[in-house]
Scaffold this motif. Sequence first.
Motif, PDB file in Angstrom:
ATOM      1  N   THR A  91       1.265  -0.640   0.161  1.00  0.00           N
ATOM      2  CA  THR A  91       0.079   0.506  -0.045  1.00  0.00           C
ATOM      3  C   THR A  91       0.879   0.847  -0.106  1.00  0.00           C
ATOM      4  O   THR A  91       1.638   0.877   1.259  1.00  0.00           O
TER       5      THR A  91
ATOM      6  N   SER B 139       0.711   5.026   0.455  1.00  0.00           N
ATOM      7  CA  SER B 139      -0.216   6.823   1.136  1.00  0.00           C
ATOM      8  C   SER B 139       0.315   7.689   1.006  1.00  0.00           C
ATOM      9  O   SER B 139       1.626   7.523   1.419  1.00  0.00           O
TER      10      SER B 139
ATOM     11  N   CYS C 123       0.034  11.920   2.276  1.00  0.00           N
ATOM     12  CA  CYS C 123      -0.325  13.373   2.564  1.00  0.00           C
ATOM     13  C   CYS C 123       0.619  14.780   2.930  1.00  0.00           C
ATOM     14  O   CYS C 123       1.723  14.720   2.247  1.00  0.00           O
TER      15      CYS C 123
ATOM     16  N   LEU D  55      -3.692  10.970   5.629  1.00  0.00           N
ATOM     17  CA  LEU D  55      -3.330  10.118   4.936  1.00  0.00           C
ATOM     18  C   LEU D  55      -4.602   9.368   3.600  1.00  0.00           C
ATOM     19  O   LEU D  55      -5.539   9.075   4.359  1.00  0.00           O
ATOM     20  N   ARG D  56      -3.912   9.060   2.951  1.00  0.00           N
ATOM     21  CA  ARG D  56      -4.866   8.547   1.296  1.00  0.00           C
ATOM     22  C   ARG D  56      -4.283   7.786   0.834  1.00  0.00           C
ATOM     23  O   ARG D  56      -2.783   7.841   0.271  1.00  0.00           O
ATOM     24  N   ASP D  57      -5.051   6.848   0.635  1.00  0.00           N
ATOM     25  CA  ASP D  57      -4.448   5.949   0.088  1.00  0.00           C
ATOM     26  C   ASP D  57      -4.064   5.947  -1.571  1.00  0.00           C
ATOM     27  O   ASP D  57      -5.357   6.296  -1.910  1.00  0.00           O
ATOM     28  N   ASN D  58      -2.995   5.534  -2.445  1.00  0.00           N
ATOM     29  CA  ASN D  58      -2.718   5.981  -3.210  1.00  0.00           C
ATOM     30  C   ASN D  58      -2.761   4.931  -4.062  1.00  0.00           C
ATOM     31  O   ASN D  58      -3.224   5.208  -5.516  1.00  0.00           O
TER      32      ASN D  58
END
Length: 614
Positions: A544, A546, A548, A554-557
């Motif tokens: 994963t 992530s 920010c 945090l945002r999963d990319n």
Amino acid sequence: MSSRDWETHQRHSQHIHNTRHTGKRLFVIGSQDQAGFKRVGGALVEHLDSLSPAASTPEYLANLAHTLAVARSGLSWRASILAESAVELRDKLSTEPGENANRASTSQPRIGFVFTGQGAQWARMGFELLERPVFRDFVAKSAAVLKDLGCDRDPVKELAKGGDQSRLGLPETSQPICSVLQVALVDELKAWGITPSKVAGHSSREIAAAYCIGALSQEDAIAAAYYRGKASAGLKHLKGGMMAVGYSAEEANKLISQTKLTSGKLRVVLDKRRVFARRLKVDVAYHSAHMNSAFAEYSASIAHIEPAPPSLGRPIMVSSVTGSEVEAELLGPYYWVRNLISPVLFTYAIKDLVTPADGDGKNTVDLLIEIGPHSALAGPIEQILSHHGIKNVGYNELFLQGVPLEVQKANGDSDGRLLTNLPPEFIAQNFPTRSLIGAQVPHMAENQFVWRSFIRLSEEPWIRGHTVGSTVLFPGAGIVSIVLEAAQQLVDPGKIARAFRLRDINLFAAMALPEDQATEVIIHLRPHLIATSGSAPASWLEYTVSSCVGTDQLRDNSRGLVTIDYEENRSEQMATEDTRIEATQIADNNTILKDCPKTYPKERFYQHMTKACV
């Protein structure tokens, strides 16, 4: 020096060597981001508090300094603290962690040594350095050289004298001993792993600069300094002196010619004009007509000096006699007589040291280190660089500027061991910090691997070309690349990775990179478990990525799977099959290139994406 004298020196040196080091130590701290020093400092304060008296011993402080240097030296932000005790260290960690923080250079800084001239000496200067074996041994050997030359000034005894007992104000004492200390510092710094690319010296301290480039042997350097002091001592009847003035050479000459004042009245005039002026701690007017009386004596005394021939890899010396580079073979007796009687062209020497006149105008030195009793040349050097518009030159900061430094040797410690009970923040890295992937953080759980980095457009300007509309985006291929770099760091020791395979890649959120803020990136790898039962290790790793910005969540990319194929696990039949598959893929690729020969320029692609976003 007689055998008895040598034994006395050795006994004294051994006594100093056996004395436990209890002075100030350099504690270095690294962080991936500037704000991280408060977090790191707090964690270390809590750890020191938990140890209580055990953290106060010199042994523990030595081990702590060594561990901090080894564990976190590869991070992009650096700070340092000088502390003599655990109490002082704790206080500074609580109040000023990262106060002198600096972003380390991504390349090896080019170092220039500048040797302080006469007049900066003080009683007992450098005496504590005799605790260090390299420094101590050099001083002892220099004392033997001085003894053979007929000098009755023993460096160790003279350095031990304090206050009114010190004779360092006398030229016959200060000239040889200042040179002994500076030349010993050259060897001491070399033991730390510090060597310059260029050097320059102010006045008589060019002797130490010549030793630094290998032009003068230890014996010749000490002789040049000793006989210079001896010849100068015979000029005291002239009642000369020297004064440092905050004027250019042109301004000073104009003032002298206009007023024809004595030095005392001249000082009054300068004070009234609020011009910096300070009398130096010398009673001889070096580099003036007074020195002509010492010409013959000094020249005859050093006639035996022979400079070493030039060799590849030596530092370059810039002369303060000529203001330009000087070849090693020219640093013979005649040069040192010229050094005694000629004006000091220090301004031209510093300018040429950093930006040679025959170059392209770019700096050839990134960092200046002053070798002397204290930073007496800091102000003049700053003024010289500013006058010539020279920027981006550090001063007297080795570790903070990114220079690899053997902290244990710099602290005068030996046999330091790594501490294993520090907070997780200080665990040593197995791999160096990389610009995009950052550094691996301590394990959260078994078989859980996490990397943390901060991507800044100012440090990765190439990414600015990848825009959609007016927004800079981190490329999807870049995300895949950092995943592969993370997987590469997980290769089993002793095995050879033949290939890295990816599948089920999902890029579901773009990673925007703002211009004025760092983007925090987290890479997380863990085993991909199909079921909860079974003991066989998972062959695929789930990743994963992530990100920010600032204090955002945090945002999963991206998510996907990656696996490592090892050479040791491939049979002969598998190798044959892989070769066949590879040949087929190459043939298919060549067919596609033949059927579709046209390429789509990246400029048109980005223009298309920009229009699509309007």
